[in-house]
Design a protein around this motif. Structure first.
Motif, PDB file in Angstrom:
ATOM      1  N   SER A  64       0.848  -1.196   0.000  1.00  0.00           N
ATOM      2  CA  SER A  64       0.000   0.000   0.000  1.00  0.00           C
ATOM      3  C   SER A  64       0.881   1.241   0.000  1.00  0.00           C
ATOM      4  O   SER A  64       2.092   1.146   0.146  1.00  0.00           O
ATOM      5  CB  SER A  64      -0.920  -0.031   1.210  1.00  0.00           C
ATOM      6  N   PRO A  65       0.283   2.431  -0.156  1.00  0.00           N
ATOM      7  CA  PRO A  65       1.096   3.647  -0.245  1.00  0.00           C
ATOM      8  C   PRO A  65       2.029   3.852   0.952  1.00  0.00           C
ATOM      9  O   PRO A  65       1.699   3.442   2.064  1.00  0.00           O
ATOM     10  CB  PRO A  65       0.046   4.760  -0.283  1.00  0.00           C
ATOM     11  N   GLY A  66       3.170   4.472   0.733  1.00  0.00           N
ATOM     12  CA  GLY A  66       4.135   4.714   1.798  1.00  0.00           C
ATOM     13  C   GLY A  66       3.599   5.677   2.843  1.00  0.00           C
ATOM     14  O   GLY A  66       2.840   6.585   2.546  1.00  0.00           O
ATOM     15  N   ILE A  67       4.000   5.442   4.095  1.00  0.00           N
ATOM     16  CA  ILE A  67       3.611   6.362   5.168  1.00  0.00           C
ATOM     17  C   ILE A  67       4.842   6.649   6.015  1.00  0.00           C
ATOM     18  O   ILE A  67       5.778   5.856   6.049  1.00  0.00           O
ATOM     19  CB  ILE A  67       2.503   5.775   6.081  1.00  0.00           C
ATOM     20  N   ILE A  68       4.852   7.787   6.697  1.00  0.00           N
ATOM     21  CA  ILE A  68       5.977   8.025   7.588  1.00  0.00           C
ATOM     22  C   ILE A  68       5.529   7.990   9.040  1.00  0.00           C
ATOM     23  O   ILE A  68       6.340   8.010   9.951  1.00  0.00           O
ATOM     24  CB  ILE A  68       6.724   9.337   7.276  1.00  0.00           C
ATOM     25  N   SER A  69       4.227   7.943   9.248  1.00  0.00           N
ATOM     26  CA  SER A  69       3.711   7.934  10.613  1.00  0.00           C
ATOM     27  C   SER A  69       2.328   7.307  10.585  1.00  0.00           C
ATOM     28  O   SER A  69       1.703   7.214   9.535  1.00  0.00           O
ATOM     29  CB  SER A  69       3.662   9.380  11.124  1.00  0.00           C
ATOM     30  N   LEU A  70       1.848   6.854  11.744  1.00  0.00           N
ATOM     31  CA  LEU A  70       0.509   6.267  11.792  1.00  0.00           C
ATOM     32  C   LEU A  70      -0.580   7.333  11.894  1.00  0.00           C
ATOM     33  O   LEU A  70      -1.760   7.008  11.976  1.00  0.00           O
ATOM     34  CB  LEU A  70       0.376   5.282  12.962  1.00  0.00           C
TER      35      LEU A  70
END
Lengths: 678, 73
Positions: A64-70
């Protein structure tokens, strides 16, 4: 998609910050040549696949798309985070694999801590350890595993080393979870506040100090010397990985230069759009000739009857008139892929952020707008990377004005009518002006809508532009090539059936009910008889009835019902306009080349009931203008509805753009006539 | 005290604190701009905005209005 999933087998979700090698890992696990992206936020939809057979156990893998934080900052991040807590179709993941760039350890540990604090079972796939080594550091996976209390596996994205261990660890972890039961993850977003972030980063710096060690000078002297030449040391307090790739810094000094950066930006854009026209030309000729020849041979083989006409005119010519622009789409996807893979697109977004913010858009609107030149549908989907809702809606609003590749065959035909083949460079120039016009109209539209923002787009939140500029790298040409092939294939899987059905429908409506008209054939050659039959059949067809009904709308813009019917059928997909013209003007096989036969029929056509030519420089220019503005694409409206959450915006888009198109066409045709150009 | 937005091209500074009242402050922290980190202004775009910083070994572009919430020693 459904066949790709095994029900009842464990679900493994891949998460990671942008550019952490997540998609590369997905490729290794799923065995598919999926996209690896260098522009932060290019995966906007899920990819799901089952684990490759060679690993000998069954599991589904979700990318799924990249994330840097929840804590989500934009809709694409929300997609990933929501899917972690409970995917609408696949439920809660049994196991989460987190990719972390070893050379960015302190930044990327944030996600690991948040996931662990939320009670997820995770395995860390540590990537880019070779990069860290070049910087002179080793990292201990066992130490890091001890600190975080989870398995940490080194993965080499280029060679695939470590994949076996990772799969082993997945298997062991799944067994453990099966035995002990999986705790449900807790949604504790509110705990991730500023104090949490500050104390976390303090911890990460300590962890980083513990788990990384300097490679001994004696061993690595030569390598280190080399590394010091390649890397810029910002901070001599080692341990911190404050090194940047000097090559990237040098390139940025040019590409982000205040004067050169802008000039190069325009040159890159100019090359992109001119190559669509120039590079595709010879390939288009091949498609053109082969379909013309095929249609001719089939018609000869099947003889003169309705079936033969259906196959050669309805199906072959209808499809051929559209397939002719495959090369152009392919080249556009190819160039976009290359720009994305090198890391330039993020810089492009940075360069245009200021000017775009003036008209209510965002630097992150740049990639969606650029993709809009290929196709509005993926372009609208990619606006999910824009955090601000108002800017996102405004970007969606103007995307249909970007000159998509479906308009290319229409422009190609109309420009070929205006400019003879000998002057193809003039046609190229004219095409460039059409693109410029589309850019101007979309920016003007954006600024006007922005002025009325609260009336049309009611949403307001913090406008933000925070974007990582990834290190430059050489694009993997084979990957880009296969990606553009896949993009074009997916596009045609969607468009293909519609085109075929419509071509058949248009053929039917132009052939029936008077399919065998009586002609007084005395003293006439057979060829003349066929020609008279064709025109008699058409003028008494269903299409003609419909066309005469809309004639009052067409007369003011200097056109007759036949163009009207083609314009209506183009609402299904713009490129159908060309095949529809080919059918309505009964382009048969007088020559072996499809486009040139349409052109010669168009040159002969008279406005019905008069002696005036239907297609003149004035009406052709008017048609071009119509296509620049009109939103003639049902799929675009459907996607716009889906992404904006209501019918409001697509309905405004549809009526506004169609009205503007008609108005400007009227002004163009009559204006040109007034100054003596007919 | 000056902010990161006031750094000159090539100038470095140590982050003192992040202005928590700024709506982008959380994202600024999340990408790694935390107190004690050294940052350098690497590039500016046309019209001097957005600006790109090196932080924790990567390059991050932010708008000037957002860089204003990064206080520099």
């Amino acid at each position: 998609m459904k066949s790709e999933i095994i029900e009842d087998s464990p679900l493994i979700t891949l998460v990671g910050p942008p550019n952490s090698g997540k998609t590369t890992l997905f490729n290794y696990l799923s065995g598919k040549n999926y996209k690896t992206v260098n522009y932060p936020g290019a995966t906007v939809e899920y990819s799901i696949s089952k684990l490759q057979k060679k690993f000998n156990f069954e599991a589904n893998i979700l990318d799924s798309p990249g994330i840097i934080s929840l804590v989500p900052n934009s809709p694409d991040e929300k997609v990933t985070i929501d899917s972690l807590y409970s995917h609408p179709r696949f439920g809660i993941p049994d196991l989460v694999i987190l990719t972390i760039d070893a050379s960015q350890l302190s930044r990327h540990l944030l996600l690991a801590k948040q996931l662990l604090d939320s009670n997820f079972k995770i395995i860390i796939a540590l990537t880019m350890t070779d990069l860290l080594q070049r910087k002179g550091y080793n990292i201990s996976t066992s130490e890091l595993g001890k600190e975080l209390k989870c398995d940490v596996i080194k993965i080499d994205g280029r060679t695939g080393n470590g994949i076996e261990q990772l799969v082993k660890s997945i298997e062991l972890n799944l067994e453990k979870i099966k035995a002990l039961g999986n705790n449900l993850p807790k949604q504790i977003h509110n705990n991730f506040n500023v104090e949490y972030l500050l104390s976390s980063f303090n911890d990460f710096e300590l962890i980083e100090k513990k788990v990384t060690s300097k490679i001994l000078i004696e061993q690595k002297q030569i390598n280190l010397n080399k590394a010091n030449r390649q890397l810029k040391v910002l901070n001599n307090d080692l341990v911190k990985n404050n090194y940047l790739d000097t090559t990237t810094l040098k390139i940025d000094n040019i590409l982000l230069h205040k004067i050169w950066g802008i000039i190069i930006f325009f040159i890159i854009m100019a090359i992109t759009f001119t190559s669509i026209f120039w590079l595709a030309r010879p390939l288009m000729n091949i498609v053109d000739t082969s379909f013309g020849f095929l249609s001719f041979s089939v018609h000869n083989f099947l003889g003169i009857n309705w079936f033969s006409d259906f196959v050669s005119n309805g199906i072959i010519n209808g499809t051929g008139a559209v397939l002719i622009f495959v090369p152009q789409i392919l080249i556009l996807f190819l160039i976009l892929g290359l720009l994305e893979d090198t890391g330039y697109l993020a810089r492009g977004a940075m360069l245009v952020d200021k000017p775009l913010s003036k008209i209510g858009l965002n630097g992150r609107s740049f990639v969606p707008m650029l993709s809009g030149f290929a196709c509005a549908i993926p372009a609208i989907l990619s606006t999910r990377t824009i955090p601000n809702k108002r800017e996102r809606l405004l970007t969606i609003f103007i995307i249909p004005l970007m000159s998509c590749s479906a308009r290319l065959p229409v422009y190609a035909l109309l420009l070929a009518f205006l400019f003879p083949a000998k002057e193809s460079w003039v046609a190229g120039l004219a095409l460039a002006s059409i693109y410029i016009l589309s850019i101007i109209s979309s920016t003007v539209m954006a600024s006007i809508i922005n002025k009325f923002k609260n009336k049309i787009i009611n949403a307001e939140d913090n406008s933000s532009f925070i974007l990582e500029l990834p290190a430059y790298r050489l694009p993997k040409f084979s990957v880009v090539l296969s990606n553009s092939y896949h993009s074009a294939k997916i596009y045609f899987k969607k468009a293909g059936p519609i085109i075929l059905i419509l071509s058949s429908l248009i053929w039917f409506f132009t052939y029936f009910p008077n399919y065998n008209p009586k002609i007084n054939s005395s003293n006439l050659s057979q060829e003349k008889v066929i020609q008279l039959q064709n025109s008699e059949r058409l003028s008494s067809s269903y299409a003609a009835d419909l066309g005469r009904f809309i004639q009052p709308v067409m007369t003011p813009i200097g056109m007759d019902w036949r163009v009207g019917v083609s314009l209506i059928s183009a609402f299904a997909a713009r490129e159908v306009f060309v095949s529809s013209l080919a059918l309505i003007f009964k382009v048969t096989d007088s020559e072996h080349k499809l486009q040139s036969s349409i052109l010669s029929e168009m040159r002969k056509a008279k406005i019905e009931g008069t002696n005036k030519f239907l297609f003149t420089p004035a009406t052709i220019t008017g048609l071009i203008i119509f296509f620049v503005f009109a939103l003639q694409c049902i799929s675009t409206l459907a996607v716009s509805r889906k992404e904006t959450g209501s019918w409001r915006i697509p309905i405004i888009q549809f009526f506004l753009f169609t009205f503007i198109a008609y108005l400007f066409t009227f002004l163009t045709v009559n204006g040109l006539r007034a100054i003596g150009i007919n | 005290m000056k902010t990161a937005a006031e750094l000159k091209f090539g100038e470095t500074g140590i982050i003192h604190e992040i202005d928590k009242s700024h709506p982008s402050s959380r994202r600024i922290l999340e990408v790694g701009f935390t107190p004690g980190q050294e940052i350098e202004l690497l590039n500016t775009s046309i019209f001097n905005d957005p600006i790109a910083f090196s932080v924790r070994g990567s390059i991050i572009a932010v708008r000037k209005s957002e860089a204003n919430c990064i206080k520099i020693l």
